[in-house]
Design a protein around this motif. Structure first.
Motif, PDB file in Angstrom:
ATOM      1  N   ALA A  69     -15.726  68.867 109.684  1.00  0.00           N
ATOM      2  CA  ALA A  69     -15.281  68.478 110.968  1.00  0.00           C
ATOM      3  C   ALA A  69     -16.406  68.428 111.840  1.00  0.00           C
ATOM      4  O   ALA A  69     -16.521  67.663 112.779  1.00  0.00           O
ATOM      5  N   ASP A  70     -17.274  69.425 112.031  1.00  0.00           N
ATOM      6  CA  ASP A  70     -18.360  69.264 112.776  1.00  0.00           C
ATOM      7  C   ASP A  70     -19.549  68.746 112.399  1.00  0.00           C
ATOM      8  O   ASP A  70     -20.624  68.777 112.989  1.00  0.00           O
ATOM      9  N   ASN A  71     -19.659  68.102 111.232  1.00  0.00           N
ATOM     10  CA  ASN A  71     -20.682  67.381 110.744  1.00  0.00           C
ATOM     11  C   ASN A  71     -20.487  66.054 110.114  1.00  0.00           C
ATOM     12  O   ASN A  71     -20.931  65.720 109.053  1.00  0.00           O
ATOM     13  N   LYS A  72     -19.897  65.185 110.885  1.00  0.00           N
ATOM     14  CA  LYS A  72     -19.501  63.880 110.471  1.00  0.00           C
ATOM     15  C   LYS A  72     -20.763  63.102 110.632  1.00  0.00           C
ATOM     16  O   LYS A  72     -21.774  63.010 111.290  1.00  0.00           O
ATOM     17  N   LEU A  73     -20.527  61.843 109.720  1.00  0.00           N
ATOM     18  CA  LEU A  73     -21.611  60.785 109.878  1.00  0.00           C
ATOM     19  C   LEU A  73     -21.279  59.839 111.143  1.00  0.00           C
ATOM     20  O   LEU A  73     -20.253  59.632 111.509  1.00  0.00           O
ATOM     21  N   SER A  74     -22.692  59.727 111.834  1.00  0.00           N
ATOM     22  CA  SER A  74     -22.426  58.800 112.988  1.00  0.00           C
ATOM     23  C   SER A  74     -22.754  57.479 112.601  1.00  0.00           C
ATOM     24  O   SER A  74     -23.183  57.301 111.537  1.00  0.00           O
TER      25      SER A  74
END
Length: 283
Positions: A164-169
């Motif tokens: 959840a804290d490392n999603k793709l931008s």
């Protein structure tokens, strides 16, 4: 001795025989003339219709070939990662038709360019499909499905599960999509060129072997249950490098997504995720 002459309505029999023979002759002539005229008119109409269809077909298929010219324009990779990409693609046992050179069609230079090409390709097929020969229409539908599978591979980048804290931008997605698109284009370059060459051959045949028979089935009738659609899916899945190697392409995509985000994942977990995403995107 006087001869008796048969008569009817005051006219001798021999005159009635003559009138009867003349009537028959004129009637037969009129029938022959009518049949001949009808046949010639029908033949002229068929010839006229064939001429109209041929003209429309030549114009529409030439328009398609003109549109696909960009697909035949090639570039070679020079981004400083040639050796790295060559080793990576070899690791996944993907085809390298120009090894050690990494060549690709200009259409795949960027995601935006590819999607603009894909939308234009779909539009030009829809506009011209009425005048195409059956085999040309089928082959174009095959190519359309081929490019849609490549697009599905890019879309799948956004569906790879991440913390959840490392999603793709959006920027991450653009970078990964551009990288993956180029890699796919490099490995499929020879096959894409082959699809284009086959289309050109079919178009020539459709012009010189004009068939005016009405197709029994429509490519759009009954939606996805259409027989031709099933044939296209089978052809893509079993007789193209894209279909045969689709698991490799998904694995290539996922490992790069996780490597880009610095996420470690076990091989078994990667297989489970790949099967789940593959099922959603390419079935």
């Amino acid at each position: 001795m006087e001869e008796t002459v048969n008569s009817f309505l005051g006219l001798p029999q021999f005159m009635w025989d003559g009138i009867f023979n003349i009537t028959i002759t004129l009637g037969a002539g009129l029938i022959i003339a009518f049949v001949t005229t009808f046949y010639l008119k029908k033949k002229d109409e068929i010839t006229r219709v064939a001429g109209v269809i041929l003209e429309k077909r030549v114009n529409s298929e030439q328009e398609i070939l003109d549109f696909l010219e960009d697909l035949a324009f090639h570039k070679e990779l020079h981004n400083g990662k040639e050796k790295e990409w060559l080793a990576l693609l070899k690791e996944y046992e993907l085809t390298l038709p120009h090894e050690p050179h990494l060549q690709y069609s200009d259409v795949f230079s960027s995601v935006d360019k590819f999607r603009e090409f894909f939308r234009g390709f779909e539009r030009i097929i829809t506009t011209n499909k009425l005048w195409m020969g059956k085999k040309v229409r089928f082959h174009l539908a095959l190519m359309q499905g081929y490019f849609s599978w490549i697009n599905a591979l890019l879309v799948a980048i956004t569906r790879i599960p991440l913390p959840a804290d490392n999603k793709l931008s959006e920027e991450d997605i653009d970078k990964l999509s551009t990288t993956l698109l180029l890699q796919v284009a490099i490995t499929l370059d020879h096959e894409i060129s082959g699809l284009l060459a086959e289309l050109e051959s079919l178009i020539v045949d459709s012009v010189y072997k004009l068939d005016l028979k009405r197709p029994r089935k429509s490519m759009t009738r009954n939606g996805m249950l259409n027989v031709d659609t099933v044939k296209i899916l089978k052809e893509l899945d079993g007789n193209t490098l894209l279909g045969i190697n689709r698991e490799k392409y998904f694995a290539l995509m996922m490992t790069q997504v996780y490597a880009y985000k610095g996420v470690d994942i076990e091989g078994e977990d990667l297989d489970d995720i790949m099967n789940e995403v593959l099922g959603e995107e390419m079935k």
